[in-house]
Design a protein around this motif. Structure first.
Motif, PDB file in Angstrom:
ATOM      1  N   ASP A 397       9.344  16.545 -11.770  1.00  0.00           N
ATOM      2  CA  ASP A 397      10.366  17.361 -11.109  1.00  0.00           C
ATOM      3  C   ASP A 397      11.137  16.588 -10.048  1.00  0.00           C
ATOM      4  O   ASP A 397      12.335  16.760  -9.889  1.00  0.00           O
ATOM      5  N   SER A 398      10.416  15.760  -9.283  1.00  0.00           N
ATOM      6  CA  SER A 398      11.055  15.088  -8.156  1.00  0.00           C
ATOM      7  C   SER A 398      10.251  13.852  -7.798  1.00  0.00           C
ATOM      8  O   SER A 398       9.169  13.608  -8.339  1.00  0.00           O
ATOM      9  N   GLY A 399      10.802  13.077  -6.856  1.00  0.00           N
ATOM     10  CA  GLY A 399      10.095  11.886  -6.413  1.00  0.00           C
ATOM     11  C   GLY A 399       8.767  12.196  -5.776  1.00  0.00           C
ATOM     12  O   GLY A 399       7.815  11.430  -5.878  1.00  0.00           O
ATOM     13  N   LEU A 400       8.670  13.366  -5.103  1.00  0.00           N
ATOM     14  CA  LEU A 400       7.402  13.750  -4.483  1.00  0.00           C
ATOM     15  C   LEU A 400       6.342  14.055  -5.524  1.00  0.00           C
ATOM     16  O   LEU A 400       5.150  13.973  -5.240  1.00  0.00           O
ATOM     17  N   SER A 401       6.756  14.449  -6.723  1.00  0.00           N
ATOM     18  CA  SER A 401       5.770  14.743  -7.768  1.00  0.00           C
ATOM     19  C   SER A 401       5.455  13.531  -8.621  1.00  0.00           C
ATOM     20  O   SER A 401       4.702  13.638  -9.579  1.00  0.00           O
ATOM     21  N   LEU A 402       6.035  12.379  -8.287  1.00  0.00           N
ATOM     22  CA  LEU A 402       5.724  11.163  -9.045  1.00  0.00           C
ATOM     23  C   LEU A 402       4.311  10.688  -8.747  1.00  0.00           C
ATOM     24  O   LEU A 402       3.556  10.342  -9.645  1.00  0.00           O
ATOM     25  N   GLY A 403       3.933  10.677  -7.472  1.00  0.00           N
ATOM     26  CA  GLY A 403       2.536  10.443  -7.110  1.00  0.00           C
ATOM     27  C   GLY A 403       2.134   8.987  -7.027  1.00  0.00           C
ATOM     28  O   GLY A 403       2.787   8.093  -7.556  1.00  0.00           O
ATOM     29  N   GLU A 404       1.009   8.759  -6.364  1.00  0.00           N
ATOM     30  CA  GLU A 404       0.414   7.446  -6.205  1.00  0.00           C
ATOM     31  C   GLU A 404      -1.011   7.626  -5.686  1.00  0.00           C
ATOM     32  O   GLU A 404      -1.439   8.748  -5.406  1.00  0.00           O
ATOM     33  N   ASP A 405      -1.734   6.535  -5.557  1.00  0.00           N
ATOM     34  CA  ASP A 405      -3.109   6.615  -5.048  1.00  0.00           C
ATOM     35  C   ASP A 405      -3.142   6.892  -3.550  1.00  0.00           C
ATOM     36  O   ASP A 405      -3.867   7.773  -3.086  1.00  0.00           O
ATOM     37  N   ILE A 406      -2.366   6.123  -2.777  1.00  0.00           N
ATOM     38  CA  ILE A 406      -2.376   6.269  -1.316  1.00  0.00           C
ATOM     39  C   ILE A 406      -0.937   6.257  -0.808  1.00  0.00           C
ATOM     40  O   ILE A 406      -0.141   5.393  -1.184  1.00  0.00           O
ATOM     41  N   PHE A 407      -0.619   7.203   0.042  1.00  0.00           N
ATOM     42  CA  PHE A 407       0.679   7.268   0.709  1.00  0.00           C
ATOM     43  C   PHE A 407       0.402   7.221   2.207  1.00  0.00           C
ATOM     44  O   PHE A 407      -0.259   8.100   2.757  1.00  0.00           O
ATOM     45  N   VAL A 408       0.889   6.175   2.873  1.00  0.00           N
ATOM     46  CA  VAL A 408       0.799   6.083   4.329  1.00  0.00           C
ATOM     47  C   VAL A 408       2.222   6.208   4.864  1.00  0.00           C
ATOM     48  O   VAL A 408       3.101   5.427   4.490  1.00  0.00           O
ATOM     49  N   GLU A 409       2.439   7.182   5.749  1.00  0.00           N
ATOM     50  CA  GLU A 409       3.802   7.525   6.150  1.00  0.00           C
ATOM     51  C   GLU A 409       3.941   7.520   7.667  1.00  0.00           C
ATOM     52  O   GLU A 409       3.136   8.129   8.385  1.00  0.00           O
ATOM     53  N   VAL A 410       4.973   6.869   8.139  1.00  0.00           N
ATOM     54  CA  VAL A 410       5.427   6.798   9.535  1.00  0.00           C
ATOM     55  C   VAL A 410       4.267   6.714  10.535  1.00  0.00           C
ATOM     56  O   VAL A 410       4.216   7.436  11.527  1.00  0.00           O
ATOM     57  N   SER A 411       3.353   5.833  10.253  1.00  0.00           N
ATOM     58  CA  SER A 411       2.244   5.584  11.173  1.00  0.00           C
ATOM     59  C   SER A 411       2.375   4.171  11.730  1.00  0.00           C
ATOM     60  O   SER A 411       2.903   3.270  11.069  1.00  0.00           O
ATOM     61  N   HIS A 412       1.866   3.977  12.919  1.00  0.00           N
ATOM     62  CA  HIS A 412       1.905   2.658  13.551  1.00  0.00           C
ATOM     63  C   HIS A 412       0.607   1.882  13.368  1.00  0.00           C
ATOM     64  O   HIS A 412       0.513   0.730  13.799  1.00  0.00           O
ATOM     65  N   GLY A 413      -0.399   2.535  12.778  1.00  0.00           N
ATOM     66  CA  GLY A 413      -1.657   1.858  12.549  1.00  0.00           C
ATOM     67  C   GLY A 413      -2.485   1.751  13.826  1.00  0.00           C
ATOM     68  O   GLY A 413      -2.168   2.368  14.846  1.00  0.00           O
ATOM     69  N   PRO A 414      -3.546   0.956  13.758  1.00  0.00           N
ATOM     70  CA  PRO A 414      -4.003   0.182  12.599  1.00  0.00           C
ATOM     71  C   PRO A 414      -4.643   1.087  11.531  1.00  0.00           C
ATOM     72  O   PRO A 414      -5.477   1.933  11.845  1.00  0.00           O
ATOM     73  N   THR A 415      -4.220   0.883  10.285  1.00  0.00           N
ATOM     74  CA  THR A 415      -4.760   1.596   9.140  1.00  0.00           C
ATOM     75  C   THR A 415      -5.361   0.573   8.197  1.00  0.00           C
ATOM     76  O   THR A 415      -4.654  -0.318   7.713  1.00  0.00           O
ATOM     77  N   LEU A 416      -6.652   0.689   7.960  1.00  0.00           N
ATOM     78  CA  LEU A 416      -7.378  -0.308   7.171  1.00  0.00           C
ATOM     79  C   LEU A 416      -7.735   0.269   5.805  1.00  0.00           C
ATOM     80  O   LEU A 416      -8.364   1.329   5.716  1.00  0.00           O
ATOM     81  N   ILE A 417      -7.346  -0.433   4.744  1.00  0.00           N
ATOM     82  CA  ILE A 417      -7.629  -0.042   3.366  1.00  0.00           C
ATOM     83  C   ILE A 417      -8.388  -1.202   2.729  1.00  0.00           C
ATOM     84  O   ILE A 417      -7.789  -2.240   2.429  1.00  0.00           O
ATOM     85  N   ASP A 418      -9.686  -1.049   2.529  1.00  0.00           N
ATOM     86  CA  ASP A 418     -10.475  -2.187   2.062  1.00  0.00           C
ATOM     87  C   ASP A 418     -11.491  -1.774   1.010  1.00  0.00           C
ATOM     88  O   ASP A 418     -12.004  -0.657   1.014  1.00  0.00           O
ATOM     89  N   ASN A 419     -11.761  -2.710   0.116  1.00  0.00           N
ATOM     90  CA  ASN A 419     -12.820  -2.563  -0.899  1.00  0.00           C
ATOM     91  C   ASN A 419     -12.627  -1.329  -1.777  1.00  0.00           C
ATOM     92  O   ASN A 419     -13.600  -0.663  -2.153  1.00  0.00           O
ATOM     93  N   ASN A 420     -11.381  -1.029  -2.127  1.00  0.00           N
ATOM     94  CA  ASN A 420     -11.085   0.111  -2.984  1.00  0.00           C
ATOM     95  C   ASN A 420     -10.649  -0.346  -4.364  1.00  0.00           C
ATOM     96  O   ASN A 420     -10.221  -1.493  -4.561  1.00  0.00           O
ATOM     97  N   LEU A 421     -10.721   0.578  -5.302  1.00  0.00           N
ATOM     98  CA  LEU A 421     -10.125   0.404  -6.620  1.00  0.00           C
ATOM     99  C   LEU A 421      -8.912   1.321  -6.687  1.00  0.00           C
ATOM    100  O   LEU A 421      -9.047   2.548  -6.655  1.00  0.00           O
ATOM    101  N   LEU A 422      -7.721   0.733  -6.772  1.00  0.00           N
ATOM    102  CA  LEU A 422      -6.467   1.484  -6.847  1.00  0.00           C
ATOM    103  C   LEU A 422      -5.902   1.254  -8.240  1.00  0.00           C
ATOM    104  O   LEU A 422      -5.234   0.262  -8.500  1.00  0.00           O
ATOM    105  N   LEU A 423      -6.160   2.198  -9.141  1.00  0.00           N
ATOM    106  CA  LEU A 423      -5.930   1.957 -10.562  1.00  0.00           C
ATOM    107  C   LEU A 423      -4.765   2.740 -11.149  1.00  0.00           C
ATOM    108  O   LEU A 423      -4.475   2.592 -12.345  1.00  0.00           O
TER     109      LEU A 423
END
Length: 976
Positions: A397-423
């Motif tokens: 329907d739209s770009g928002l319904s396209l989807g993904e594994d992780i969405f990080v939005e307008v954050s300054h961090g620190p955001t740590l993404i480690d040892n994952n399977l993003l398939l």
């Protein structure tokens, strides 16, 4: 003190074991800190509103006496139903049944909700599954398939509601597609929540082992009171564990925001202030009113099965700070696509300060994990993400319904993404900064890099200024727009997935909008224009005269990443390892309660070449000036891989330290396929469930047999090649006219064993070309079930067609080759035989993949597939096999015993004349059981099932084969 609840008890109990309460609310009304409420199995149609919480170290515990036995539901059964036409039924329900609000007169609404998707708060359920709402009688009578749903067949089960003329009744019209609602279980949601305090601050409650379902929850944006089917309502110290959370209209579990009366959906009610501004106001107001670590957050959600909710499995703004979300299975969120807006995902959290999200499986969600605003100190580690984009054939329907594994939005961090399977096809949407991706396996692309951080103004600048905080605190340190960059990519493995044509076509059709922001190329190529640290700092050797440099992209750092299958590194990456010669494969395998990751990665990726990383190497996020560190400020050392193995000082890239082709990721009974309204097998079809083809609707043994017949009838004869060839590394096994020779590439050898070779590191390819000659058919006639009374001794194609042992197999499908894959090939099996219809057939090879075994008989062009755990067996006339390893059964008595067990099981499955399979199972157990016991494996061979146990844990066939061959020293392939 213990209180007891039993739904089937008489009213008036005192909560004792002998005289339990009838409702959970009765127990909640008297429970004090330290008390435990034991709830017996039953359906509890009530909203539990705890008036009192526990204390730190003395929680009030609500526990189902049997796992998922106690069900708290927001629904009530309704009836009787009257048939109005052939397809439409009607039922009137008095509005007095709705205790709080009528969810069939109120609509889903709130900030960031797309009102073009109209939906009432309530739902109608058929046998526990929500149906689809329509808004006219005509749509009930003649429903139309909705291609935007991930299960479009279910969209034909529809309902419509209206109010009676006197306003006293809600009238339902529904199409149950042939089901009789007076026989089936039909319910409607009447309560807004199931287990949720009406007051704030009711903390330290443990909820354990319940099934919680079917509440009429409202939309939960960050600028409103975020109600969930379950939730702590702005308190501290809850534990929600071992629960099943399902069928919430909007959100399953809420760790969300409390009610701010003057700022409740203000954007969509007053329209004067933009939602970003009202959200900033909400954060500042919460801080002024006591939002801190001492009063809110520190919750634990663990080991829950969260699925089939419309908006989010877990939602929260500010209320989930310092929390842990671990060991959950979150799946099928938003897949009905009956709601739309900017708050949908498996997990949707705002301000997840110092929140730990680990060891979860998140799949088949409209997007997996969405971290929005203030993902400061958030760590996402050891998770499996897959299939979080629309399936093939789904209308996007739209770009928002396209989807993904992780969405990080307008954050300054620190955001740590480690040892994952993003398939998934799209791994991350990164409209953010202050991130670090370390030791991940990434198969999808990065999108929206450098974009998606303003409010869409056309004339004026509409940057979103979001808060950042004093480290490990809710205190606001400042506000700033997003500059992008400030990212680190270290020791990751990027493997490009084949690009889906439908996604490519969709993006090309949106080239002027979302297509410019979304790419499908895996790798760090999206950061190709970002400066390195050296380039960035060179502009600050003196005070800059041009103030624009303060708003330029921040630097990006790369180290130790590997790229396969055409994945693309950033040109700024100096030490990228790129391999476009070899094809890395991977897949997820669900077998029983095991979820495993299968890959050939380590056949091509060097080991032990990277440096061991810590928080110190990753540095600090730019705006908050905070390290990527633990919530207590201590250093993170990346010395443990996905499955808990210790990394050496020179570790490997990616989430796994040690080579294997199969990694068991999770063992949990919550990993299941979705249960649809009708028994359509998930993943086989996206067509209507009202008239699926048999090949698509195969679900049990009979359906599989019927599907094979249908498949064979459609396929027809395509011709075939002559001869059989097994290729294993340097060694080639050829079968021509029933004679077998072994070759090492040059010289023919008469040895019956395949010799071990240090050079045999390549994956083995086992290929077979099937002869279509009448002689080949005649050779296999006895095996395929020729009538013993046929005096000719041979069979025509028609006779073989009619009398095949596997009734599901049509001879017309003989030449449709099926490409198979196995982990271990057992060879030299001539001492293993199967007696079928008084004919002795000698086994040539046995191929094993998890609990599936394929048995190839001498002189037979086909192969027999058996599922040793579930008793499914069928014949494959034309096949090819790719094997990862070979083992000679003559090298190990344990391997020989395992092969004989498989052969015995096959005979039970295919020999319909076998008088007493129990006797055969007992005999095999007596003969082969002691042999396997020598290797520490217990044989449980009964009820037509072959099960193997070691250390009180079930082993798959391939695990048992590995165990017996290693114990005997029969290692064929050297470790790379």
């Amino acid at each position: 003190m213990y209180y007891y609840v039993a739904q089937n008890n008489f009213a008036g109990g005192d909560g004792s074991r002998e005289h339990p309460f009838k409702t959970i609310q009765e127990a909640a009304n008297v429970a004090l800190p330290g008390d435990e409420i034991i709830v017996s199995p039953g359906i509890y149609r009530e909203r539990v509103d705890p008036p009192l919480g526990g204390e730190e170290g003395m929680p009030i515990v609500y526990r189902s006496s049997s796992h998922l036995g106690a069900v708290i539901t927001g629904a009530e059964k309704i009836g009787p139903w009257k048939r109005e036409s052939e397809s439409v039924w009607s039922c009137e329900v008095p509005n007095s049944v709705f205790p709080e609000r009528n969810p069939f007169t109120e609509f889903v609404r709130g900030d960031w909700f797309d009102v073009r998707k109209k939906a009432h708060l309530g739902d109608v359920f058929l046998n526990g599954r929500s149906m689809y709402e329509v808004f006219s009688y005509q749509e009930v009578e003649k429903p139309v398939t909705r291609k935007s749903s991930w299960n479009p067949g279910d969209t034909l089960f529809v309902w419509y509601c209206e109010q009676s003329r006197d306003g006293l009744y809600t009238v339902f019209k529904a199409n149950f597609r042939g089901y009789d609602p007076n026989i089936e279980n039909v319910e409607i949601s009447v309560r807004s929540t199931c287990f949720y305090p009406s007051k704030e601050g009711i903390g330290y409650i443990t909820l354990s082992g319940f099934r919680i379902c079917q509440a009429a929850t409202n939309w939960a944006p960050p600028t409103a009171h975020q109600e969930g089917m379950v939730g702590p309502h702005w308190s501290k110290g809850w534990i929600i564990e071992d629960c099943e959370i399902t069928e919430s209209k909007c959100s399953g579990i809420s760790l969300g925001k409390y009610l701010q009366p003057a700022n409740e959906n203000k954007w969509t009610t007053t329209y004067l202030k933009d939602g970003t501004q009202t959200q900033r106001d909400a954060v500042c107001q919460a801080l002024n009113e006591g939002w801190d670590k001492e009063t809110v957050g520190s919750h634990i959600i663990r080991r829950c099965n969260i699925h089939d909710c419309g908006q989010a499995g877990i939602v929260g703004h500010m209320g989930g700070i310092f929390s842990t979300i671990e060991d959950n299975h979150i799946h099928h969120i938003g897949c009905k696509n009956n709601l739309a807006g900017a708050e949908i995902g498996g997990i949707k959290l705002h301000a997840a300060i110092d929140t730990l999200i680990r060891r979860n499986r998140i799949d088949h969600c409209i997007r997996g994990l969405w971290l929005d605003w203030q993902a400061q100190g958030t760590r996402v580690t050891g998770n499996l993400f897959h299939d979080n984009v629309p399936p093939v054939g789904t209308q996007i329907d739209s770009g928002l319904s396209l989807g993904e594994d992780i969405f990080v939005e307008v954050s300054h961090g620190p955001t740590l993404i480690d040892n994952n399977l993003l398939l998934s096809d799209i791994a991350c949407r990164l409209s953010t900064q202050g991130i670090a991706l370390v030791h991940n396996f990434i198969a999808g692309s990065f999108t929206y890099v450098g974009k998606g951080t303003d409010n869409g103004g056309h004339i004026f600048a509409t940057d979103r200024y979001t808060p950042y905080h004093v480290p490990h605190s809710t205190m606001i340190a400042g506000f700033m727009t997003i500059l992008h960059g400030d990212a680190r990519f270290c020791n990751n493995v990027f493997v490009q997935k084949p690009v889906r044509d439908d996604l490519q076509v969709y993006l090309e059709s949106k080239s002027a909008t979302i297509g410019k922001l979304t790419a499908l190329s895996c790798g760090t190529i999206a950061y190709k224009d970002y400066p390195s640290m050296e380039e960035y700092l060179s502009g600050f050797k003196t005070r800059p005269s041009n103030r624009d440099v303060y708003y330029d992209h921040l630097p990006v750092y790369f180290e130790g990443n590997y790229y396969f299958n055409g994945a693309l590194p950033s040109p700024k990456e100096k030490d990228a390892y790129v391999d476009n010669k070899h094809k890395v494969t991977f897949r997820i395998s669900d077998e029983g309660n095991e979820c495993a990751f299968m890959t050939n990665l380590f056949a091509f990726m060097p080991r032990g070449e990277k440096r061991l990383l810590t928080s110190n190497e990753l540095g600090t996020a730019f705006e908050p000036e905070q390290r990527f560190e633990n919530p207590d400020g201590s250093v993170i050392v990346f010395d443990t891989d996905f499955i808990g193995n210790h990394r050496p000082l020179m570790p490997s890239a990616g989430p796994f330290e040690y080579p294997s082709e199969r990694y068991v990721l999770f063992r949990s009974g919550s990993f299941r396929n979705p249960v649809l309204i009708e028994g359509v097998r998930p993943g086989l079809s996206q067509k209507s469930i009202t008239s699926p083809s048999k090949a698509e609707a195969a679900y049990d043994n009979q359906d599989i047999e019927d599907a094979l017949k249908a498949d064979a009838a459609v396929t027809g004869s395509q011709g075939s090649d002559r001869g059989l060839q097994l290729q294993t590394g340097k060694f080639v096994i050829e079968e021509i006219e029933g004679n077998i020779d072994y070759k090492d590439g040059k010289d023919i050898k008469s040895s019956n064993n395949i010799n071990n070779s240090k050079d045999s590191n390549a994956i083995k390819n086992i290929k077979e070309s099937i002869s279509a000659s009448e002689a080949s058919i005649e050779e296999s006639a006895d095996y395929t079930g020729v009538d013993d009374n046929d005096s000719s001794g041979t069979a025509s194609k028609d006779a073989e067609h009619e009398s095949n042992v596997f009734d599901s197999t049509d001879i017309s499908s003989r030449d449709r080759k099926k490409n198979l894959h196995c982990q271990i090939a057992l060879v030299d099996c001539e001492n293993i035989s199967v007696t079928c219809r008084e004919q002795i057939r000698h086994v040539s090879e046995i191929f094993i993949e998890d609990n599936i075994a394929w048995v190839h008989f001498e002189g037979d062009s086909g192969i027999t597939e058996i599922d040793c755990a579930y008793g499914i067996c069928h014949y494959i006339p034309s096949w090819s096999m790719e094997a990862e390893d070979t083992v000679s059964v003559q090298r190990s008595d344990g391997t020989m015993a395992l092969g004989r067990c498989i052969a015995a099981l096959l005979r039970i499955y295919i020999d319909k004349d076998l008088q007493d399979p129990d006797i055969m199972e007992e005999r095999v157990s007596m003969q082969e059981g002691p042999v396997l016991n020598h290797y520490g494996i217990q044989l449980r061979f009964a009820n037509r099932q072959l099960k193997l146990v070691r250390n009180k844990k079930f082993l798959s066939l391939v695990q048992a084969a590995e165990a017996v061959r290693r114990a005997s020293g029969d290692v064929i392939v050297e470790e790379i």
